[in-house]
Design an enzyme around this catalytic site. Structure first.
Site, PDB file in Angstrom:
ATOM      1  CE  LYS A  57      -4.177  -1.996   1.943  1.00 38.74           C
ATOM      2  NZ  LYS A  57      -5.089  -2.122   3.086  1.00 38.74           N
ATOM      3  NE  ARG A 117      -7.455  -8.647   1.467  1.00 40.38           N
ATOM      4  CZ  ARG A 117      -7.187  -7.896   0.410  1.00 40.38           C
ATOM      5  NH1 ARG A 117      -6.239  -6.988   0.467  1.00 40.38           N
ATOM      6  NH2 ARG A 117      -7.886  -8.039  -0.702  1.00 40.38           N
TER       7      ARG A 117
END
Ligand code: 9MG
Length: 285
Positions: free
Chosen positions: A220, A254
């Site tokens: 991210k 995740r």
């Protein structure tokens, strides 16, 4: 021992486990573009082979600014993948905000619902409660289209914790057993870098609620901000931050890069479990 019950699967979370990301989208921020079912199934099988405990199958991107996907298109993308992986006996999570997709995915063999809206859409809680699936309740401020415009909190850790506490207890009140519930602070979902770092540093406060915590930081923009690296070069930063989350109590990570994260967690967990007896030192270099 902490065990997550997800349909017929009982996942031992006494050491942190990895959730592999399978996007069947045209516009996901990292690995979008894979809309071919056979390619997605092959990719998911590789992630399971590399040690993922769960694969999270999604047909609608939730990256900042993403365009919503029509329900029929989302169903057409995810259901064939879920059917094929369920036939393999895999533990499959469906990443969706739509109750109709949740219901169809569960009927097709999914064992977990990963909902970035924490089952707040009308009918979502009922879909989960009518099944024996696990649920991942994520915090998000705003919605994917606008969430990164100006996120603001008086107390990010307190507000995220209170939200997750409310949603987890709403699930229990709806009949979802506590050992089916996972909570997630939602890194990058309506959060600045400072908010993400506050949450990471204080993840223990969220874990202290007693539900397993899932952390999703893989590749991210926060990893880009911390390392100065572009998307393709964020593997080391992602693994380091996943480990930092595990150290602070995350039980599920995740990730896109399953093998590297599984190896890092295995090495770290071995050190954590090492009894430290002087007479029994490892001598391998
Ligand atoms: C779908 N999705 C994208 N990022 C995520 C994250 O951090 N957590 C969860 N639960 N889902 C995510």
């Amino acid at each position: 021992m902490t065990v997550l019950h997800a349909g017929k699967h009982a996942i031992d979370l006494s050491t942190p486990r990895v959730v592999g990301i399978v996007n069947i989208t045209s516009d996901s921020f990292y690995d979008g573009g894979r809309v071919d079912a056979d390619a997605a199934i092959a990719h998911a099988r590789q992630l399971l082979e590399a040690g993922a405990a769960i694969v999270d199958v999604g047909g609608e991107s939730t990256r900042p600014g993403a365009t919503p996907v029509d329900e029929r298109d989302e169903l057409a993308r995810v259901i064939p993948i879920i059917e094929a992986l369920a036939a393999d006996g895999a533990c499959i999570s469906v990443d969706t905000m739509k109750p109709a997709v949740m219901r169809a995915a569960l009927e097709s063999g999914a064992s977990m619902i990963n909902d970035v809206r924490a089952l707040q859409a009308p009918g979502a809680m009922d879909a989960a409660a009518a099944s024996d699936a696990a649920v991942c309740l994520m915090h998000m401020q705003g919605d994917p289209r606008t969430m990164q415009r100006a996120p603001a909190y008086a107390d990010v850790v307190g507000e995220v914790r209170a939200f997750l506490h409310r949603r987890a207890h709403a699930c229990v009140d709806a009949g979802i057993a506590a050992d089916r519930i996972v909570v997630d602070p939602g890194f990058g979902f309506g959060k600045t870098l400072a908010h993400n770092l506050d949450l990471l540093r204080n993840l223990g406060d969220i874990a202290a609620m007693g539900f397993p915590v899932l952390a999703g930081v893989s590749r991210k923009s926060m990893i880009g901000a911390l390392t100065g690296r572009e998307l393709e070069d964020r593997l080391a930063g992602s693994v380091a931050v996943a480990l930092a989350a595990a150290l602070r109590g995350a039980r599920l990570l995740r990730v896109h890069d399953v093998r590297a994260t599984v190896d890092a967690l295995a090495a770290w967990s071995a050190i954590e479990r090492w009894p430290g007896s002087q007479g029994d030192r490892w001598t391998e270099q």
